[in-house]
Structures are given as C-alpha cells and as structure tokens.
Design an enzyme around this catalytic site. Sequence first.
Site, mmCIF file in Angstrom:
data_model
loop_
_atom_site.group_PDB
_atom_site.id
_atom_site.type_symbol
_atom_site.label_atom_id
_atom_site.label_comp_id
_atom_site.label_asym_id
_atom_site.label_seq_id
_atom_site.Cartn_x
_atom_site.Cartn_y
_atom_site.Cartn_z
ATOM 1 N N ASN A 148 0.855 -1.191 0.000
ATOM 2 C CA ASN A 148 0.000 0.000 0.000
ATOM 3 C C ASN A 148 0.892 1.243 0.000
ATOM 4 O OD1 ASN A 148 0.491 0.908 2.836
ATOM 5 N ND2 ASN A 148 -0.362 -1.103 3.274
ATOM 6 N N PRO A 158 -3.376 -11.351 10.397
ATOM 7 C CA PRO A 158 -3.711 -11.084 11.795
ATOM 8 C C PRO A 158 -3.872 -9.585 12.017
ATOM 9 C CG PRO A 158 -1.375 -11.618 11.559
ATOM 10 C CD PRO A 158 -2.008 -11.854 10.220
ATOM 11 N N ILE A 208 -2.904 -6.874 14.268
ATOM 12 C CA ILE A 208 -1.874 -6.751 15.318
ATOM 13 C C ILE A 208 -2.406 -5.923 16.485
ATOM 14 C CG2 ILE A 208 0.504 -6.025 15.772
ATOM 15 C CD1 ILE A 208 0.927 -6.307 12.679
ATOM 16 N N PHE A 233 -4.741 3.768 15.104
ATOM 17 C CA PHE A 233 -5.168 4.815 14.170
ATOM 18 C C PHE A 233 -6.401 4.349 13.420
ATOM 19 C CE2 PHE A 233 -1.128 6.672 14.972
ATOM 20 C CZ PHE A 233 -1.240 7.990 14.568
ATOM 21 N N LYS A 252 -14.544 1.474 15.996
ATOM 22 C CA LYS A 252 -13.282 0.732 15.815
ATOM 23 C C LYS A 252 -12.547 0.583 17.136
ATOM 24 C CE LYS A 252 -11.292 1.001 11.929
ATOM 25 N NZ LYS A 252 -10.689 1.513 10.716
ATOM 26 N N LYS A 282 -11.613 -3.088 18.422
ATOM 27 C CA LYS A 282 -10.217 -3.519 18.543
ATOM 28 C C LYS A 282 -9.785 -3.644 20.003
ATOM 29 C CE LYS A 282 -8.819 -2.330 14.047
ATOM 30 N NZ LYS A 282 -7.843 -2.873 13.133
#
Length: 397
Positions: free
Chosen positions: A208, A303, A305, A323, A337, A341
């Site tokens: 990316n 995965p 992280i 982020f 998010k 997470k």
Amino acid sequence: MLESRRILLIIGGGIAAYKALDLIRRLRERGASVTPVLTQAGAEFVTPLSVSALAGEKVFGDLFDLTDEAEMGHIELSRSADLIVVAPATADLMAKMAQGHANDLASTLLLATDTPVLLAPAMNVRMWEHAATQRNIVTLRGDGIAFVGPNDGDMACGEFGPGRMAEPLEIVAAAEAALGEGPLAGRRVLVTSGPTHEPIDPVRYIANRSSGAQGTAIAAALRALGAEVVFVTGPADIAPPEGVEVIRVQSAREMLAAVEAALPADAAVFAAAVADWRVRGASDSKLKKTKGGLPALEFEENPDILATVSAMKAGRPGLVVGFAAETDDVVENATAKRARKGCDWILANDVSPGTGIMGGAENAITLISEDGTEAWPRLSKAEVAKRLAHRIAAALG
Ligand code: C5P
C-alpha cells in the site's frame, strides 16, 4: 529536568544564533548550568555580553587566551560538561567536526571531548542539501553524534525548506533525551510504522502507499521525551529516526511476531498500515507466464496486530493506541473501531480525497478515548507526533 547538569553550549555563526540566547534561558530554567563558547563567526551575530549575561558565566571564545588556559584548559573545558550542545551548528562547523579539524576553540573542544554531543544544525537549504554536508552528516552520525532538526520552513535568507534551526524547547527536549532525562525516561514504547509487503512469489508483492511518515515522527517524538523506543517498521520510504531500536519486517505476520517479541512495553502505538489480506499459498518460485491464462490469486486474512495486542491477557501494554483512517462519519466509525479492537485510544483522521491528508505533510486528528472525543487542529505530522508523545507521557504519569 536538567537539575545540576552541566552543558557546554557552542554558538556557531549563523542568523539562528539569536535563538541560542533563548536556549540558554530554557536550559537554565530546567536547572542546568550553561558554559557558553562563542565562535568568532557567532560573535558577529550575538554579543559576548548578551551570552554571558544570560548564562551567568564567562564566555569562552579564543583558543589561545593564556588566562583561560591557565584557569581551565580547553581539554578540561570539553570534558567537565555532561553534554555539549552546538546551536547553531553551521555547515562549516559540521565539516570541521567530520574531518577532525581543531583550528579554533569550538572545533578543538569537539575533537578533545569524550562527552556526548548534540548538534542543532542551521543553514541555507542548499547548503543543507549539498552532497558534502549530507556526507558529513552520515560521518557524524556514525561517530555517535546526535542531531535535533533542522526543521522545514521559511528561512531568514528568503528560501523555504529544511535548514531552520530547531526551536529552543525542541533542543532542550533533545538534550534531556541525550542525557536519559525527560518525562518518558525509563519508559519503553513500541511503535509500528510503514506499509507491509505481502508476497505473491519471491519477486512480486502486494503493498500500500503508506510512507511511514507519521509513525517515524511519532517514534522520534517519543524518543525526544526520553523513551526507549522499539520501532517495528515495514518497508517505508523514510529513514527511521535516530536513537531508536529498529526492527525491519516485510509482511503482517512478521510484524506481529516482531511486536510480540518486543513486548513488554509501557505503551504501544500502532501507526503501521498493515495489509488486511495476504496471498494464500504464496509461491516459493517465480510464477511464470503460461499459455493457460492468468494466475488466480486467492487471499486470506492477516492477523490484526492492534486487536491481538489489545486483547492480550498477560503483558498487554498499559496504553494501546491505534489509528483509524476514515472517509465518512469519521468519529462514529472510529469510536466503533476503538470498541472493536479493544485499544485505549484511537487517533482518527479524515482521509477523504478533498483533505489532502493521504500522502500529505499534515494530519487532522480526533483523539478518541474513554473520556470522549477531542478534535485537534490541523497540524503537521511532526506536530501531531509531539502532541501525542506529550499525551502519552501525561497518561503514563
Ligand atoms: O482496521 P483498520 O486497518 O482501519 O485499523 C487501523 C489500525 O489497526 C491501525 O492502528 C493499524 O496499525 C492497526 N492494524 C493492525 N493490524 C492489522 C490492521 C490494522 O495493527 N492487520
């Protein structure tokens, strides 16, 4: 703080020398004593009287002053300090240092010393970018010399670019870090940065556009506050900051393994743009063009992280920061998010095309924590990093 620290401040000859006067005050405010050395060129920009009045000490300036040699020889002067700061460090002073010249007091002190040295370069942008200066920087870094700045910006000579001397408070922070002081001294912080490369075969990969700029700035800012920084980076465009432990990885799975091996840490900041998918069954040999048609690439999930570390039962860092780059409903999506997470803070940024943030030099952040949301003004990535580093220092107490 710099309580009872002795700093030898060498002021070189450049317009930025006026900032050295403020630097003396800032160093003394923090408890340091400052012994000033003014080069002959430096004395064209600031007067010995101003320097000695602010330092509260005599100014040293001439290598062959016999009175000084009798009272305190130049070898002693160079070694009695805890740190030597050169601000402004001119192209000429850096060239002398890189070559080992000793033809005036400043260069003699710098050659005779075994004390750590911190340079705050300041010069015209073309001089900074010149191959000779860049060669000297590589040599000096190799010799263990620390740098702070230069910063980008408008210059007194009317040009724009790298070459402005770091601000006095940045130099103070770098001095504290060089002396193992600062609000994050004794704290270990992990930072992930850059993109990941997911192999298709030994020569091809999926990647990316992350440059690694924000993660690199964060690692530098944490280091500047005295943290021990482990910097786990994918293949980024930007060189890692100085003074941090660099662990280079390629893929998401390598990044996770490096992160797990680097723990425990007091805090972790996940700034890497980790690829969400990898190619299932990447080939060990180069895929050939065949008449049979195009290769069919299948993907499998990488995965996560940030989520893995946030969910750790034992050894989870006390503060986990992620982020969220969003284009719509930024705060709402980033808040969701954070919950998904399991991290403590999310730095949400709006990367809609009109913002110019993706790949740009600035960032517009909303910090989301259990205390709610806090919108930061639009700032350079370096400023975002500094603000975050100070917030982390405050949170770790
Ligand atoms: O899910 P998303 O990619 O938007 O989440 C972004 C955050 O999660 C970033 O902090 C990024 O570093 C982290 N992340 C990660 N591992 C992944 C994907 C994202 O650590 N596989």
